[in-house]
Design an enzyme around this catalytic site. Structure first.
Site, PDB file in Angstrom:
ATOM      1  N   GLN A 137      -7.792  -5.275   9.521  1.00  0.00           N
ATOM      2  CA  GLN A 137      -6.710  -4.933  10.441  1.00  0.00           C
ATOM      3  C   GLN A 137      -7.115  -3.798  11.389  1.00  0.00           C
ATOM      4  OE1 GLN A 137      -2.511  -5.259   8.907  1.00  0.00           O
ATOM      5  NE2 GLN A 137      -3.526  -5.190   6.921  1.00  0.00           N
TER       6      GLN A 137
ATOM      7  N   ARG B  56       1.892 -11.515   9.960  1.00  0.00           N
ATOM      8  CA  ARG B  56       3.247 -10.997  10.208  1.00  0.00           C
ATOM      9  C   ARG B  56       4.296 -12.001   9.713  1.00  0.00           C
ATOM     10  NH1 ARG B  56       1.934  -6.639   9.594  1.00  0.00           N
ATOM     11  NH2 ARG B  56      -0.065  -7.637   9.153  1.00  0.00           N
TER      12      ARG B  56
ATOM     13  N   ASP C 155      -3.871   7.512   5.176  1.00  0.00           N
ATOM     14  CA  ASP C 155      -3.368   6.146   5.366  1.00  0.00           C
ATOM     15  C   ASP C 155      -4.005   5.537   6.620  1.00  0.00           C
ATOM     16  OD1 ASP C 155      -1.900   3.863   4.956  1.00  0.00           O
ATOM     17  OD2 ASP C 155      -0.036   4.672   5.776  1.00  0.00           O
ATOM     18  N   GLU C 156      -4.066   4.207   6.689  1.00  0.00           N
ATOM     19  CA  GLU C 156      -4.619   3.481   7.854  1.00  0.00           C
ATOM     20  C   GLU C 156      -6.004   4.021   8.233  1.00  0.00           C
ATOM     21  OE1 GLU C 156      -3.231   0.883   8.732  1.00  0.00           O
ATOM     22  OE2 GLU C 156      -1.042   1.033   8.609  1.00  0.00           O
TER      23      GLU C 156
ATOM     24  N   LYS D 262       0.818  -1.222   0.000  1.00  0.00           N
ATOM     25  CA  LYS D 262       0.000   0.000   0.000  1.00  0.00           C
ATOM     26  C   LYS D 262       0.849   1.268   0.000  1.00  0.00           C
ATOM     27  CE  LYS D 262      -0.713   0.335   5.035  1.00  0.00           C
ATOM     28  NZ  LYS D 262      -0.104   1.644   5.262  1.00  0.00           N
ATOM     29  N   THR D 263       1.978   1.266   0.738  1.00  0.00           N
ATOM     30  CA  THR D 263       2.809   2.473   0.786  1.00  0.00           C
ATOM     31  C   THR D 263       3.376   2.779  -0.597  1.00  0.00           C
ATOM     32  OG1 THR D 263       3.393   1.958   3.082  1.00  0.00           O
ATOM     33  CG2 THR D 263       4.750   3.591   1.942  1.00  0.00           C
TER      34      THR D 263
END
Length: 734
Positions: A250, A601, A219-220, A32-33
């Site tokens: 998330q 993770r 973002d987020e 995403k970044t």
């Protein structure tokens, strides 16, 4: 530069779709970044958008800096005019320019937590409220939640008018706000609230920023609260070029105000929204992703998506059923050693747990095996303040001349013994070359102390003396419970009622589990033995965290990180999912999202462990595997028994099971109370003690409505006991 080169189809679509509201549902590890930064660079270079017309909002300074650095690399440093930062930093920039329009000076102060506590103390004092009932931190936590939800003091007071406590909290909220205004100060929550107020009440200011920010990125987005959402909504109304990136799967911060409906209902609030799903994962093996997909699909409040990868299928997820927390810790440490022999390095491993208190058993196992480790988002277990405080109490009880331990805890929790009083006592003790504790027996001899200070010191001495007597007749676990409850530490933290105090409570209760383990393995061990054991554990490796080390962290702290090998430990009902979520569907779905975050993770290997018996918070319980394990199809799981070396722990597993079962039964027996009446004891009375045999009472003192006995035992010499709890009986016929 070609800003879509190397991107997958969905990523390209997100970069090229520049106009109108856009919701990018970015699955874990989906890049995403990269999409965000390439989209910003594409707007500036290919669409000729002036950088100052772009606003990019993140949740952490670290994320903002990373994004700025990556955009700078794409644009050869042309990023100075972009407004890029956290919600709070962006709002500070706006307020510094225009806060005078809502009655504050531009030179306003920003109060940190200590400043807030000082101000709230003033409020509680002015309202003449009981400071024991109205704790500063608890009240401030409530106020913070109310500000996140944009609830005013008047609204809160009216909603709780018939509840004395909460109405008073509302009054404190109102007074706190007026004092902030008087001091020309804002707290952290105000930075967003006051910006929204400024925009709502000043159309010219709102118009300026709406025209300025033609393209807005967030973002987020799943972590936004009501105030943050409103801020973004208002700024984006003119051009509606709002691009939000997030993953509803998330969303794990509901407990601190995040509102998952912001992302779930985005297209309802912003008509003509385009939704792009980033489902290709670049991090994990397909087996790990399949496990994550099967777990998260059990949530109802989510947008459907399914992670996939071009990576290899990978190993099955290992699910290990172990005896107890000790065997769990040794299983993890042994597997780490085995995998390091295969070429992995310590920094490749992460141990994820649901609560901070769980780190203790792994720390101890790693210390014994000399495996380097570091704690993320917290201190090592024995370095945590509350643990050091309890140990200091125990050290003082064991060794009354320990002035360092005494000075640490004489006013912890607060009991009206300030630094000035301690300094006077210490100065007097030094002048006559005695320990501080010894001079407290004759506190009247110390000059310059107020009557109140002397009384508080006497109360402290009586309490420690009582513990010294209890130590002689109690087991380690029972005695430590008496201390942590008797000193008022638990009560103090329960009153504070914050996330931090809850974590500290969990750590203290886990310390009681240390005592349980010690008693199981050392049935005849003394307090001195226990403290020696703890000192050996806590004193190993006092150096700074080593770079190449195993990472121990909570699942919440793991968000945004990735590791080649992940151990998810404590996968049991009541622990993960946490007990309070078991009967609450909303909380249970957040726990499942937390599990999904933990699973994703892992890059190559994933281990899930659960114990049959869990000693946590001092209680020995038989446990059930987490429901999240049952949600994983069998073909994705490897549950075969591991190598014999895994069970090569300090204590044989069968022997340990017998000991723990016996100990668990022993805990159900009420504490033995003496059957000896007060009138039956006098100097010279012969008694029999269940542990030390026969003895003679040589001294009797009144002590807080009880009798303190000094008994000369035939075999062990003098012992000091309290009559009410001493397991003694009078020897008849003497």
């Amino acid at each position: 530069m070609d800003y879509i080169k190397g991107l997958n189809d969905r990523q390209k679509e997100a970069v090229l779709h520049t106009e109108g509201p856009l919701l990018i549902l970015a699955g874990a590890g989906s890049g995403k970044t990269r999409v965000l930064t390439h989209r910003i660079a594409y707007l500036i270079e290919e669409k000729s958008i002036f950088p100052g017309n772009i606003l990019a909002i993140t949740f952490t300074n670290k994320a903002a800096n990373e994004m700025k650095e990556r955009v700078a690399n794409l644009l050869d440093g042309n990023v100075e005019d972009i407004w890029m930062g956290t919600f709070h930093s962006i709002c500070v920039r706006i307020l510094r320019r225009d806060i005078n329009k809502i009655g504050f000076e531009r030179s306003f102060s920003i109060y940190d937590r200590d400043d807030q506590i000082t101000l709230m103390k003033e409020c509680i004092k002015e309202q003449n409220l009981d400071k024991e009932k109205y704790k500063e931190r608890a009240v401030l936590n409530t106020i913070s939640s109310l500000k996140d939800s944009m609830t005013s003091p008047d609204t809160y007071i009216n909603e709780n008018y018939n509840d004395y406590y909460y109405r008073n909290v509302g009054e404190l909220y109102a007074l706190y706000e007026s004092k902030l205004k008087k001091n020309n100060a804002l707290d952290f929550d105000d930075l967003i609230i006051k910006t929204v107020e400024l925009l709502r009440t000043n159309p010219d200011v709102l118009d300026f920023y709406q025209r300025k920010f033609k393209y807005i990125f967030v973002d987020e987005f799943q972590d936004t609260n009501k105030a943050q959402y409103e801020f973004v909504r208002m700024l984006s109304q003119r051009y509606k070029n709002l691009c939000v990136v997030g993953d509803d799967d998330q969303s794990i911060y509901g407990w601190r105000g995040a509102d998952i409906t912001n992302i779930l209902n985005f297209e309802k609030d912003f008509s003509n929204t385009t939704i792009i799903k980033l489902e290709q994962n670049y991090r994990s093996t397909q087996n790990i992703l399949d496990v994550a997909n099967h777990v998260i699909k059990n949530n109802l409040d989510r947008k459907d998506k399914k992670l996939w990868t071009d990576n290899e299928e990978g190993n099955q997820v290992v699910v290990e059923n172990l005896l107890d927390s000790a065997e769990e810790a040794y299983f993890v440490s042994n597997r780490i050693e085995e995998l390091m022999e295969e070429g992995y390095k310590p920094s490749d491993f992460a141990v994820l747990y649901r609560t901070n208190a769980q780190s203790r058993s792994f720390e101890e196992a790693f210390m014994r095996k000399n495996i380097p480790y570091k704690i993320v988002g917290g201190l090592r277990f024995y370095d945590r303040r509350e643990i050091k405080d309890i140990i200091a109490y125990l050290k003082l009880i064991q060794n009354p001349v320990d002035d360092i331990s005494l000075k640490r805890i004489i006013n912890v929790p607060k009991r009206g013994i300030g630094n000035a009083t301690v300094e006077k006592v210490e100065e007097y003790a030094n002048s006559i070359e005695e320990s501080i504790y010894s001079v407290l027996f004759n506190v009247e001899d110390i000059c310059g102390l107020s009557a109140r200070a002397k009384n508080n010191l006497k109360t402290f001495v009586d309490m420690i003396n009582k513990f010294m007597a209890m130590r002689e007749v109690m087991g380690i676990k029972e005695f430590i419970e008496e201390v942590v409850y008797g000193i008022g530490y638990i009560k103090e933290l329960e009153k504070e009622d914050s996330i931090e105090s809850q974590t500290r409570l969990e750590n203290i209760r886990e310390f009681i589990s240390v005592a349980v383990d010690f008693e199981v393995n050392n049935p005849d061990g003394t307090l001195e033995d226990f403290l020696a054991n703890v000192s050996l554990l806590s004193d190993v490796d006092k150096t700074e965290d080593i770079q190449n080390s195993v990472t121990l962290l909570t699942v919440h702290s793991a968000k945004g990180l990735e590791f080649p090998v992940v151990f998810m430990v404590g996968m049991e009902e009541g622990l993960f999912p946490i007990s309070r979520a078991v009967n609450d569907e909303t909380e249970l779905e957040e726990e499942r999202r937390l599990c999904y975050v933990a699973i994703t993770r892992a890059e190559k290997l994933l281990f899930l462990t659960f114990a049959k018996i869990r000693t946590i918070y001092g209680n020995v319980n038989y446990t059930l595997p987490s429901r999240f394990i049952s949600e994983i199809p069998e073909h994705l799981i490897d549950m075969k028994k591991q190598k014999e070396t895994v069970l090569n722990t300090k204590i044989d597993s069968r022997e340990q099971l017998i000991k723990v079962r016996d100990y668990s039964k022993k805990q159900e027996v009420p504490r033995l109370k003496t059957q000896v009446a007060t009138n039956d004891v006098e100097l010279g009375t012969k008694i029999n003690h269940k542990k030390w045999g026969t003895g003679t009472i040589v001294q009797i003192k009144d002590r807080d409505g009880d009798k303190e006995l000094v008994i000369a035992f035939d075999k062990v010499g003098l012992k000091r006991l309290l009559l009410s709890i001493a397991p003694i009986e009078i020897v008849k016929g003497e």
